[in-house]
Design an enzyme around this catalytic site. Structure first.
Site, PDB file in Angstrom:
ATOM      1  N   THR A   1       0.838  -1.204   0.000  1.00 24.86           N
ATOM      2  CA  THR A   1       0.000   0.000   0.000  1.00 24.86           C
ATOM      3  C   THR A   1       0.873   1.255   0.000  1.00 24.86           C
ATOM      4  O   THR A   1       0.615   2.207  -0.742  1.00 24.86           O
ATOM      5  CB  THR A   1      -0.963   0.003   1.202  1.00 24.86           C
ATOM      6  OG1 THR A   1      -1.848  -1.115   1.081  1.00 24.86           O
ATOM      7  CG2 THR A   1      -1.781   1.280   1.254  1.00 24.86           C
TER       8      THR A   1
ATOM      9  N   GLN B   1       0.177 -10.035  -6.163  1.00 28.12           N
ATOM     10  CA  GLN B   1      -0.314 -11.415  -6.223  1.00 28.12           C
ATOM     11  C   GLN B   1       0.433 -12.275  -7.232  1.00 28.12           C
ATOM     12  O   GLN B   1       0.272 -13.485  -7.257  1.00 28.12           O
ATOM     13  CB  GLN B   1      -1.815 -11.431  -6.547  1.00 28.12           C
ATOM     14  CG  GLN B   1      -2.696 -10.783  -5.490  1.00 28.12           C
ATOM     15  CD  GLN B   1      -2.737 -11.553  -4.180  1.00 28.12           C
ATOM     16  OE1 GLN B   1      -2.214 -12.667  -4.068  1.00 28.12           O
ATOM     17  NE2 GLN B   1      -3.365 -10.970  -3.171  1.00 28.12           N
TER      18      GLN B   1
ATOM     19  N   SER C   1       4.910  -7.148  -2.075  1.00 25.53           N
ATOM     20  CA  SER C   1       4.597  -7.323  -0.655  1.00 25.53           C
ATOM     21  C   SER C   1       5.145  -8.650  -0.157  1.00 25.53           C
ATOM     22  O   SER C   1       4.929  -9.691  -0.785  1.00 25.53           O
ATOM     23  CB  SER C   1       3.083  -7.283  -0.443  1.00 25.53           C
ATOM     24  OG  SER C   1       2.767  -7.461   0.916  1.00 25.53           O
ATOM     25  N   ALA C   2       5.839  -8.622   0.978  1.00 27.31           N
ATOM     26  CA  ALA C   2       6.470  -9.839   1.508  1.00 27.31           C
ATOM     27  C   ALA C   2       5.454 -10.860   2.002  1.00 27.31           C
ATOM     28  O   ALA C   2       5.627 -12.069   1.816  1.00 27.31           O
ATOM     29  CB  ALA C   2       7.430  -9.465   2.648  1.00 27.31           C
ATOM     30  N   HIS C   3       4.380 -10.382   2.634  1.00 28.51           N
ATOM     31  CA  HIS C   3       3.487 -11.340   3.304  1.00 28.51           C
ATOM     32  C   HIS C   3       2.583 -12.100   2.340  1.00 28.51           C
ATOM     33  O   HIS C   3       1.850 -13.001   2.755  1.00 28.51           O
ATOM     34  CB  HIS C   3       2.667 -10.654   4.410  1.00 28.51           C
ATOM     35  CG  HIS C   3       1.478  -9.881   3.925  1.00 28.51           C
ATOM     36  ND1 HIS C   3       0.197 -10.370   4.013  1.00 28.51           N
ATOM     37  CD2 HIS C   3       1.377  -8.646   3.392  1.00 28.51           C
ATOM     38  CE1 HIS C   3      -0.648  -9.467   3.543  1.00 28.51           C
ATOM     39  NE2 HIS C   3       0.055  -8.406   3.159  1.00 28.51           N
TER      40      HIS C   3
ATOM     41  N   THR D   1      13.892   4.592   9.544  1.00 25.01           N
ATOM     42  CA  THR D   1      14.752   3.480   9.951  1.00 25.01           C
ATOM     43  C   THR D   1      14.257   2.182   9.338  1.00 25.01           C
ATOM     44  O   THR D   1      13.075   1.843   9.443  1.00 25.01           O
ATOM     45  CB  THR D   1      14.776   3.354  11.483  1.00 25.01           C
ATOM     46  OG1 THR D   1      15.215   4.595  12.033  1.00 25.01           O
ATOM     47  CG2 THR D   1      15.688   2.230  11.937  1.00 25.01           C
TER      48      THR D   1
ATOM     49  N   ASN E   1      -6.328  -9.892  -7.575  1.00 21.76           N
ATOM     50  CA  ASN E   1      -6.304 -10.522  -6.254  1.00 21.76           C
ATOM     51  C   ASN E   1      -7.574 -11.303  -5.933  1.00 21.76           C
ATOM     52  O   ASN E   1      -7.564 -12.163  -5.067  1.00 21.76           O
ATOM     53  CB  ASN E   1      -6.068  -9.465  -5.164  1.00 21.76           C
ATOM     54  CG  ASN E   1      -7.063  -8.326  -5.244  1.00 21.76           C
ATOM     55  OD1 ASN E   1      -7.162  -7.644  -6.254  1.00 21.76           O
ATOM     56  ND2 ASN E   1      -7.815  -8.118  -4.179  1.00 21.76           N
TER      57      ASN E   1
ATOM     58  N   CYS F   1      -8.685  -6.397   2.564  1.00 26.38           N
ATOM     59  CA  CYS F   1      -8.882  -4.985   2.910  1.00 26.38           C
ATOM     60  C   CYS F   1     -10.345  -4.590   2.883  1.00 26.38           C
ATOM     61  O   CYS F   1     -10.747  -3.624   3.512  1.00 26.38           O
ATOM     62  CB  CYS F   1      -8.107  -4.088   1.946  1.00 26.38           C
ATOM     63  SG  CYS F   1      -6.380  -4.546   1.819  1.00 26.38           S
TER      64      CYS F   1
END
Length: 381
Positions: A74, A181, A199-201, A240, A153, A326
């Site tokens: 996002t 996706q 996106s990693a997840h 960071t 998605n 979402c």
């Protein structure tokens, strides 16, 4: 807790054990800040980040310097779209996107519309596919970007990214693709693409970390930073760095390079088994294209049932969703299915099944039996 069978891998995936193992030292032993350049704690953290940057770049065929780490897709989408809008500030601007994009894309375009941009939202056909010839006409002299997701998605429909990249390149327009996706599920590439959100997840990595691919060595402007303070990530995204998350993202990307092709075959067979069992139920049909789609996704409409009741009952034993995570809290029918021409009632009575690494044949058999039972019971009442 007695969890149901999990068939909602498009919402999120579990962290692979190897990913968790790779991350653990960076929560404790190697806790340095990757921006601390004057001592070994920082050096080690920075080296870990750069290794992960290379691993993520390899997954999509990019160069490490083209990967900008973010808090997720996002943020990457907001950075890509708003950052481009601001890079062209003062000019007349037009953008082209599609009605079936993820809400992160559509809501961001609505925001730049409020700031003065023109946005064209193109339609799809009843299978959720785009028509390439219809993409040519809306291009204007001041069109700055074409934005299209690689794979949907909700339906798993794969779009003709290569052809659109060629079109955008020929017209000197930025091409931005949301590949959330697709990356790690099917092979992706960066040729002709200027911006790509990851996106990693969604690929067995941790939540809270993503990336924006920003193409180098071309004349079109790069997006301007949306977060300022410190000049991290080449000045494009200050803050960071989430070192453990980034390390996990890198490891997940490396694993997907090894597993993706064989896993796609296995999941395609299980998906077909699921559909074969469920589509024998009367008044059910597949939403989307049967051919050109991700191997692990199936979106099925169940006629003659109330959607909210169907989802509630199915989720007692099988974790699924009616659309993107979402928007799952909304009782409204999916905007993707609505754009494909489904009625509100059928849109609400549609279920997305998305399979993954832990899905077994026995789980598919149990899912078929359970969904059949639920549909028959609801219809009887």
């Amino acid at each position: 807790m007695n969890y149901p069978i999990y068939l909602d891998y498009n919402a999120t995936t579990p962290c692979a054990p190897e990913v968790i193992e790779a991350m653990m030292p960076y929560f404790g032993t190697h806790y340095g800040n990757a921006a601390s350049k004057s001592h070994p704690y920082g050096w080690l953290a920075e080296n870990a980040v750069e290794t992960a940057r290379e691993q993520v770049a390899n997954l999509i065929g990019a160069r490490p310097k083209e990967i900008i780490f973010t808090s997720g897709a996002t943020e990457a989408i907001n950075l890509g779209i708003k950052g481009t809008f601001e890079a062209y500030f003062g000019e007349k601007q037009h953008y082209i996107t599609f009605a079936t994009e993820h809400k992160a894309v559509l809501d961001t375009f609505e925001e730049i519309e409020r700031r003065g941009a023109e946005v064209t939202y193109l339609k799809v056909n009843t299978k959720g596919e785009i028509r390439l010839e219809e993409l040519q006409d809306p291009i204007l002299p001041h069109t700055k970007m074409i934005c299209l997701m690689w794979a949907n998605n909700e339906t798993g429909v794969i779009h003709p990214v290569k052809e659109i990249a060629k079109l955008a390149e020929s017209r000197n327009i930025i091409f931005f693709t949301d590949a959330v996706q697709a990356a790690g599920k099917i092979p992706v590439f960066t040729q002709g693409i200027h911006l790509m959100a990851l996106s990693a997840h969604k690929l067995y990595g941790p939540k809270g970390v993503g990336a924006l691919f920003v193409r180098h060595n071309h004349d079109l402007p790069k997006p301007l930073a949306q977060i300022h303070g410190g000049g991290h990530e080449k000045g494009i995204r200050s803050g960071t760095l989430n070192v453990p998350g980034i390390v996990g993202f890198g490891k997940a990307a490396e694993l997907r390079m090894q597993e993706m092709r064989t896993e796609a075959i296995r999941l395609g067979e299980l998906r077909d088994q699921l559909e074969k069992g469920l589509l024998t139920i009367s008044d059910t049909f597949l939403n989307g294209s049967r051919e050109n789609r991700l191997p692990h996704v199936s979106n099925i409409a169940f006629g003659g049932v109330e959607g909210e009741e169907l989802l509630k009952r199915v989720n007692q034993k099988v974790a699924v969703s009616s659309g993107s995570a979402c928007t799952s809290i909304s009782p409204k029918p999916s905007h993707v299915l609505a754009a494909m021409g489904l009625s509100s009632d059928l849109g609400r009575a549609s279920i997305r099944f998305s399979l993954g690494k832990n899905t077994s044949e026995s789980e598919i058999d149990l899912t078929i039996d359970w969904v059949r039972k639920v549909v028959f019971e609801i219809r009887r009442h």
